[in-house]
Design an enzyme around this catalytic site. Structure first.
Site, PDB file in Angstrom:
ATOM      1  N   ASP A 108       0.820  -1.219   0.000  1.00 30.36           N
ATOM      2  CA  ASP A 108       0.000   0.000   0.000  1.00 30.36           C
ATOM      3  C   ASP A 108       0.851   1.265   0.000  1.00 30.36           C
ATOM      4  OD1 ASP A 108       1.033  -0.159   2.538  1.00 30.36           O
ATOM      5  OD2 ASP A 108      -0.903  -0.220   3.569  1.00 30.36           O
ATOM      6  N   LYS A 155      -1.594  19.219   9.326  1.00 29.71           N
ATOM      7  CA  LYS A 155      -0.877  17.936   9.272  1.00 29.71           C
ATOM      8  C   LYS A 155       0.610  18.124   8.992  1.00 29.71           C
ATOM      9  CE  LYS A 155      -4.886  15.199   7.911  1.00 29.71           C
ATOM     10  NZ  LYS A 155      -5.452  14.236   6.941  1.00 29.71           N
TER      11      LYS A 155
END
Length: 227
Positions: A108, A155
């Site tokens: 992934d 973030k």
């Protein structure tokens, strides 16, 4: 050199997308995760890729059979039941015969880091991990001594902490630390740390993202457009 992609998981956090599509075949910006990984590995002189597959394996096998490349050989091994990352890698041992070292990566990951930097650190190590700076899951608020907000950071990268990027260079001796239901990360790596046979390379500026949840897809697509 060969590479192993650990692609047998259920991708539960990406449901409902992964109810009918295996995680490596989820599209990000018009290309599947697997297609992006194959391109990246090919650009880094990988000649053979072994996919460890299980969940919805037939769809990945169909993809492999339809993928035509003059430079990269795609092979696969099947997990009849979930084996864990260590068991999955052990399952690919026969296809890695003759290889002193090889790349192992999670199915992934999208990245452009240079795996040759890992090879430079092998020496007498059995494994070398790629590390990236920790990215906060949340926005951060800066406040001054008077309690006034000075700025918002969405973030941000927290550069004093490093996380496992899920891309490894491993020596064939790693198989001595694995069994059918083991985890590379939880079982083998701690043993190697105790034996002083595990090293790491820090990648500060390279692109790296793990596709964990549906929200990641949109964020990564936006990042890729800005590259």
């Amino acid at each position: 050199m060969k590479a192993v992609i650990l692609a047998g998981g259920f991708g539960k956090r990406l449901r409902p997308l992964t109810e009918s599509i295996p995680k490596p075949l989820v599209e990000i910006g018009g290309k599947t995760i697997l297609e992006r990984q194959i391109e990246w590995l090919g650009n880094n002189d990988i000649k053979e890729i072994i996919l460890c597959i299980g969940f919805l394996k037939d769809k990945i096998i169909e993809y492999i059979n339809n993928e035509k490349s003059n430079t990269i050989s795609l092979k696969y091994v099947i997990e009849k039941e979930p084996l864990g990352t260590g068991g999955a890698l052990l399952n690919s041992k026969e296809l890695l015969k003759g290889e002193e070292e090889f790349i192992v990566m999670n199915g992934d990951i999208i990245t452009d880091l240079d795996p040759s930097e890992l090879k430079k650190k092998m020496n007498k190590n059995i494994g070398v991990l790629s590390l990236i700076p920790l990215r906060s899951q949340y926005g951060i608020v800066d406040v001054d001594n008077n309690g006034k907000i000075t700025q918002f950071k969405e973030k941000p990268i927290i550069s004093e902490y490093w996380v496992n990027a899920g891309v490894y260079m491993l020596n064939k001796k790693i198989f001595n630390y694995l069994d059918e239901k083991s985890s590379i990360e939880k079982d083998a790596f701690p043993e190697l740390v105790n034996e002083n046979k595990l090293a790491a390379v820090k990648f500060r500026e390279q692109f790296w993202r793990s596709i964990e949840v549906v929200k990641d897809i949109e964020e990564v697509e936006q990042q890729l457009q800005r590259k």
